[in-house]
Scaffold this active site. Structure first.
Site, PDB file in Angstrom:
ATOM      1  N   TYR A 136       0.840  -1.191   0.000  1.00 14.89           N
ATOM      2  CA  TYR A 136       0.000   0.000   0.000  1.00 14.89           C
ATOM      3  C   TYR A 136       0.885   1.255   0.000  1.00 14.89           C
ATOM      4  O   TYR A 136       1.687   1.463   0.908  1.00 14.89           O
ATOM      5  CB  TYR A 136      -0.930   0.046   1.210  1.00 14.89           C
ATOM      6  CG  TYR A 136      -1.952  -1.059   1.289  1.00 14.89           C
ATOM      7  CD1 TYR A 136      -2.249  -1.869   0.193  1.00 14.89           C
ATOM      8  CD2 TYR A 136      -2.642  -1.308   2.473  1.00 14.89           C
ATOM      9  CE1 TYR A 136      -3.192  -2.886   0.269  1.00 14.89           C
ATOM     10  CE2 TYR A 136      -3.598  -2.319   2.569  1.00 14.89           C
ATOM     11  CZ  TYR A 136      -3.859  -3.115   1.463  1.00 14.89           C
ATOM     12  OH  TYR A 136      -4.793  -4.120   1.549  1.00 14.89           O
ATOM     13  N   SER A 138      -4.951 -14.048   1.407  1.00 15.98           N
ATOM     14  CA  SER A 138      -5.932 -13.129   0.837  1.00 15.98           C
ATOM     15  C   SER A 138      -6.255 -13.542  -0.590  1.00 15.98           C
ATOM     16  O   SER A 138      -5.349 -13.760  -1.399  1.00 15.98           O
ATOM     17  CB  SER A 138      -5.392 -11.697   0.854  1.00 15.98           C
ATOM     18  OG  SER A 138      -6.303 -10.795   0.249  1.00 15.98           O
TER      19      SER A 138
END
Length: 336
Positions: free
Chosen positions: A54, A152
């Protein structure tokens, strides 16, 4: 704030998690990010989710600074590894032993902590043997740098293979982090039943479908100025799939149901995902502290079965249920 167990473990997390994808280190200034984290803490959120990818590691640094001074044992901090980071060289991506062991140290430094509660494989790596990946995760756990392991956007078969290796290595694979909302239900057919069997919970992202389930996008109307749908750097591409007039019309028709429960549409959307007993927590993001304050009101809400049925009727065939969509999230290559 309500709390739930994560997977088949004794580890509890807040059923609302604060996440900083697209915001910290990119969309909003650091002082606003810190204010959002403060609002989350004041609202009873104890669980925070980020990833090294991120804002190319900046999001972890912002979160670490915002949480500095908090009692570490009272927090649950999650991060992830896979995506390209740093100068994005040939080993700066993926789930190789090299990348995992180097990445965990970088994440801990940026987060200003000695360990993370959950370390997650951000995607499945088709270029690295799963045995290598899981052994590296096991070493991270044995070194005390992570307490639990998660993944994920893994498919049911990938979860099954990963769980089998985790069991052999005597570590706990306890979570999967998929997209899930009333509009995006691709995990329900295969991933949820498999996860229940394996003792894995879902940590779901985008419960408000990139903001579409808040009702702020009206059919036939211009996109609101400053919204995510107008920000090419902040997720506009992800929102586009939900912006058809057929979807937006159905979303507006959910408003009477929200009013019956004395909820906003956003609160209804978050509460809806939490009705699934395989969901341990819903990740919310925020660009303003007020958004955090409002969304946490979904915690502890029970939507009566009759109203859940009405939501299904209203949304009808605009809901995406194709289980194969999860596999599409696994990149065929891990080139940076």
């Amino acid at each position: 704030m309500q709390f739930r167990y994560l997977g088949r473990s004794g580890f509890k997390i807040s059923e609302i998690t604060y996440g900083n994808w697209l915001t910290h280190g990119s969309q909003i200034e650091n002082d606003i990010a810190a204010a959002c984290v403060r609002a989350a803490l004041d609202a009873g959120i104890t669980t925070f989710d980020t990833a090294d990818v991120y804002a190319n590691t900046a999001a972890e640094s912002v979160l670490g600074e915002a949480l500095k001074g908090e009692r570490r044992q009272s927090l649950e901090i999650f991060t992830k590894v896979f995506g390209p980071t740093g100068p994005k060289g040939h080993n700066d991506v993926g789930l190789s032993r090299k990348h995992i062991l180097e990445s965990i140290d970088g994440s801990l430094s940026r987060l200003q902590t000695d360990y993370v509660d959950l370390y997650q494989a951000h995607r499945y790596d088709h270029e690295t043997p799963l045995e290598e990946t899981m052994q590296a995760f096991a070493d991270v756990v044995r070194q005390g740098k992570a307490l639990y392991i998660g993944v994920s956007e893994w498919t049911a078969d990938q979860l099954r293979a990963g769980a089998a290796l985790a069991k052999e290595l005597k570590i706990q694979l306890i979570s999967n982090q998929p997209e899930y909302s009333a509009l995006w239900r691709v995990i329900e057919e295969e991933i949820v039943p498999t996860s229940k069997e394996l003792g894995i919970s879902q940590i779901v992202w985008s419960p408000v479908a990139q903001g579409v389930l808040t009702g702020k996008y009206a059919p036939g109307a211009p996109l609101p100025a400053g919204s995510r749908a107008t920000d090419e750097r902040g997720g506009a591409g992800a929102v586009k799939r939900f912006l058809g007039d057929d979807v937006l019309t159905r979303v507006q028709e959910l408003a009477p149901i929200a009013r019956e429960l004395d909820l906003t549409l956003a609160q209804l959307a978050v509460a809806w995902v939490l009705q699934n007993d395989n969901v341990a927590t819903a990740i919310i993001g925020a660009s303003r502290p007020e958004q955090v304050v409002e969304n946490v009101k979904a915690s502890g809400v029970t939507i009566p079965a009759e109203l859940v049925g009405r939501i299904d009727e209203v949304l009808g065939d605009v809901v995406e249920r194709d289980a194969s969509r999860t596999f599409e999230r696994s990149p065929a290559t891990r080139e940076a």
